[in-house]
Design an enzyme around this catalytic site. Structure first.
Site, PDB file in Angstrom:
ATOM      1  N   ILE A 243       0.830  -1.196   0.000  1.00 51.06           N
ATOM      2  CA  ILE A 243       0.000   0.000   0.000  1.00 51.06           C
ATOM      3  C   ILE A 243       0.865   1.247   0.000  1.00 51.06           C
ATOM      4  O   ILE A 243       1.809   1.358   0.797  1.00 51.06           O
ATOM      5  CB  ILE A 243      -0.890   0.026   1.268  1.00 51.06           C
ATOM      6  CG1 ILE A 243      -1.720  -1.262   1.360  1.00 51.06           C
ATOM      7  CG2 ILE A 243      -1.785   1.253   1.269  1.00 51.06           C
ATOM      8  CD1 ILE A 243      -2.240  -1.548   2.761  1.00 51.06           C
ATOM      9  N   CYS A 244       0.523   2.200  -0.893  1.00 45.70           N
ATOM     10  CA  CYS A 244       1.231   3.468  -0.890  1.00 45.70           C
ATOM     11  C   CYS A 244       0.412   4.460  -0.069  1.00 45.70           C
ATOM     12  O   CYS A 244      -0.630   4.924  -0.509  1.00 45.70           O
ATOM     13  CB  CYS A 244       1.392   3.968  -2.328  1.00 45.70           C
ATOM     14  SG  CYS A 244       2.210   5.555  -2.406  1.00 45.70           S
ATOM     15  N   LEU A 245       0.861   4.710   1.129  1.00 47.36           N
ATOM     16  CA  LEU A 245       0.127   5.590   2.030  1.00 47.36           C
ATOM     17  C   LEU A 245       1.163   6.312   2.888  1.00 47.36           C
ATOM     18  O   LEU A 245       2.004   5.666   3.524  1.00 47.36           O
ATOM     19  CB  LEU A 245      -0.807   4.725   2.895  1.00 47.36           C
ATOM     20  CG  LEU A 245      -1.782   5.437   3.825  1.00 47.36           C
ATOM     21  CD1 LEU A 245      -2.765   6.279   3.020  1.00 47.36           C
ATOM     22  CD2 LEU A 245      -2.557   4.427   4.671  1.00 47.36           C
TER      23      LEU A 245
END
Lengths: 146, 153
Positions: free
Chosen positions: B88-90
């Site tokens: 996840i890109c967060l």
């Protein structure tokens, strides 16, 4: 369920451990003479890997590029991956017919510990190529496969 | 095993996650590793993921809470900020992490990310491209994947 019950240090679960290894492999390791990557970018369980070892200097393996297959099952890293050479090689710990690295003849797999990584396996195999009992063995033609 | 000296903060967070779960989110520690959580997030209503049950895994590294939890999707999902391996890109999982955040805030942020995909900061280039060039079609694909892979069956 009891919270905070007995045990030892922090254990990184399989999948997160393999993600760490993947990221390390993508960055590139040391002098680049060993490397590895995942075979199937869609496999959420990250089971199949290809490793590469460049034959060490001052051995019959010098300049050769060896490809290996590593398979990390659900029980990795409690259990070692299965490891086999794809490129043909003549080495004491490698089965002559299948290319399988035989744990009985390769201490790192026989005495596996969960902290060991695929990088350790490849690095140790490279050292093994340069060991006195392997460095001068006659080799099959380059570019042939098991 | 592996649970001695489990920091008080982790125990507290776990107890609260179990006793007062956030709506649409469940997280429970695995029996043999109290730092490793099985997570389920329901696709938010009015999002392409509505009706989907998404499985994730979460691990609290030794440095937690000084370092962010590690989280990824196990259920296949069509989303510009989530890659094929479920990573996840967060920002709060990376440089914007703060020890003031918790497992709960992380999971709520992931749930919010499902409602508001951000194709300008993509992890999956192809999906992001699809999202920007033809959002309606990308949303359809996301709905289709939700039916196919996240039906909870």
């Amino acid at each position: 369920m009891t919270l905070g019950s007995a045990g030892s240090s922090v254990v990184v679960p399989r999948n997160f451990r393999l993600l760490e290894e993947l990221e390390r492999g993508e960055k590139g390791i040391g002098d680049g003479t060993v490397s590895y990557g995942m075979d199937d970018g869609d496999d959420i369980y990250m089971r199949s890997w290809t490793g590469t070892i460049i034959g060490p200097h001052n051995t019959v393996h010098e300049g050769r590029i060896y490809q290996l297959k590593l398979f990390c099952d659900k029980d990795y890293p409690e259990k070692p991956p299965s490891v086999r050479f794809h490129s043909r090689i003549n080495m004491t710990c490698v089965n002559h017919e299948t290319g399988v690295v035989e744990p009985k003849k390769f201490g790192l797999l026989a005495n596996w510990q969960r902290e060991y990584t695929m990088e350790d396996i490849l690095t140790q195999l490279k050292k093994e190529m340069a060991a006195p009992h392997n460095r001068k063995l006659v080799q099959p033609p380059e570019g042939t496969y098991f | 095993m592996a649970n001695s000296n489990l920091p008080r903060r982790i125990i507290k967070e776990t107890q609260r996650l179990l006793s007062e779960p956030a709506p649409g989110i469940s997280a429970s520690p695995s029996e043999d590793n109290m730092r490793y959580f099985n997570v389920m997030i329901l696709g938010p209503t009015q999002s392409p993921y509505e009706g989907g049950v998404f499985k994730l895994e979460l691990f609290l590294p030794e440095e937690y809470p000084m370092a962010a939890p590690k989280v990824r999707f196990l259920t296949k999902i069509y989303h510009p900020n989530i890659d094929k391996l479920g990573r996840i890109c967060l920002d709060i999982l990376k440089d914007k992490w703060s020890p003031a955040l918790q497992i709960r805030t992380v999971l709520l942020s992931i749930q919010a990310l499902l409602s508001a995909p951000n194709p300008d900061d993509p992890l999956s280039e192809n999906i992001a491209k699809h999202w920007k060039s033809n959002e309606a079609e990308a949303v359809e694909t996301a709905k289709e994947w939700t039916r196919l892979y996240a039906s909870g069956a």
